[in-house]
Scaffold this active site. Structure first.
Site, PDB file in Angstrom:
ATOM      1  N   LYS A 120      -9.050 -38.545   4.649  1.00 32.31           N
ATOM      2  CA  LYS A 120      -8.166 -38.778   5.800  1.00 32.31           C
ATOM      3  C   LYS A 120      -7.534 -37.473   6.263  1.00 32.31           C
ATOM      4  CE  LYS A 120      -3.929 -39.610   5.770  1.00 32.31           C
ATOM      5  NZ  LYS A 120      -2.544 -40.060   5.514  1.00 32.31           N
ATOM      6  N   ASP A 138      -5.624 -44.128   8.527  1.00 32.05           N
ATOM      7  CA  ASP A 138      -4.434 -44.332   7.703  1.00 32.05           C
ATOM      8  C   ASP A 138      -4.114 -45.824   7.692  1.00 32.05           C
ATOM      9  OD1 ASP A 138      -3.444 -44.829  10.221  1.00 32.05           O
ATOM     10  OD2 ASP A 138      -1.700 -43.515  10.023  1.00 32.05           O
TER      11      ASP A 138
END
Length: 224
Positions: A120, A138
């Site tokens: 991420k 997320d």
């Protein structure tokens, strides 16, 4: 979600916010790596508050190493897990100096070798710092992708891959910012604000959340 609805979904988000940006404050790719690494299980507001003074003097990995772990902890002690995060920031800074000449690499695999940097974080850096069409999933994007039907998946990676496949041009560069901001401020976890959502009619979530009831007027006691 049908392809025509996907296009309309993004088109509305784009019209509402043509130039979305990360809410993390950073002056260069290195500061961005640090800010995103610090943002795990923390708010962007909290990270910005902690890094604002730090980034006035620390702009490179070597300057972070010169600052040292103990001093870094003093800057970021208001952020959750700050001890572990400080250790990771020092370690990733050392690796950037030793392996990459103090420069942040424009490569996901290389970024993921940095301590404290996962997929991420790497995707955020690639998108924001280098203009890559990546999808940093997320908790907000994971929720929005599954709730709306835009990209359903049981893991962040599954959602990321579906977003990558489903998102057309010209929306790919800014897609993850639109989705993060939508999840943060409208499609909230506990109570999505469907009554003011500009894509509610395209969304698979049912039943839609009704608007909050207006406060009842106070009942005044009768005069004697």
């Amino acid at each position: 979600m049908k392809r025509a609805d996907v296009v309309e979904f993004y088109a509305r988000l784009a019209a509402d916010n043509p130039h979305p940006e990360t809410e993390l404050e950073a002056g260069n790719p290195y500061q961005l790596v640090v800010a995103v690494a610090l943002s795990a299980q923390a708010t962007d507001v909290g990270v910005n508050k902690a890094t604002r003074r730090l980034f006035e003097t620390v702009k490179t990995p070597q300057q972070m190493l010169d600052l040292g772990e103990d001093a870094l902890k003093q800057h970021i002690k208001t952020i959750g897990l700050f001890n572990t995060k400080a250790k990771n920031v020092i370690a990733l800074s050392q690796r950037l100096v030793d392996v990459y000449g103090g420069e942040v690499p424009n490569d996901r695999d290389a970024l993921e070798t940095l301590p404290g940097v996962g997929r991420k974080t790497a995707n955020v850096v690639l998108n924001v710092a280098f203009g890559a069409e990546t999808f940093a999933v997320d908790t907000h994007i994971f929720r929005v992708g599954n709730r709306t039907g835009l990209a359903r998946g049981k893991t962040p990676l599954a959602v990321e891959l579906k977003l990558d496949k489903a998102t057309p041009q010209p929306f790919r560069l800014h897609a993850h910012h639109w989705l993060i901001l939508h999840g943060r401020y409208v499609c909230k976890a506990r109570r999505p604000e469907c009554w003011r959502c500009i894509v509610a009619d395209l969304c698979a979530f049912k039943p839609k959340t009704p608007p909050p009831k207006a406060a009842l007027p106070a009942i005044l006691p009768k005069e004697p």
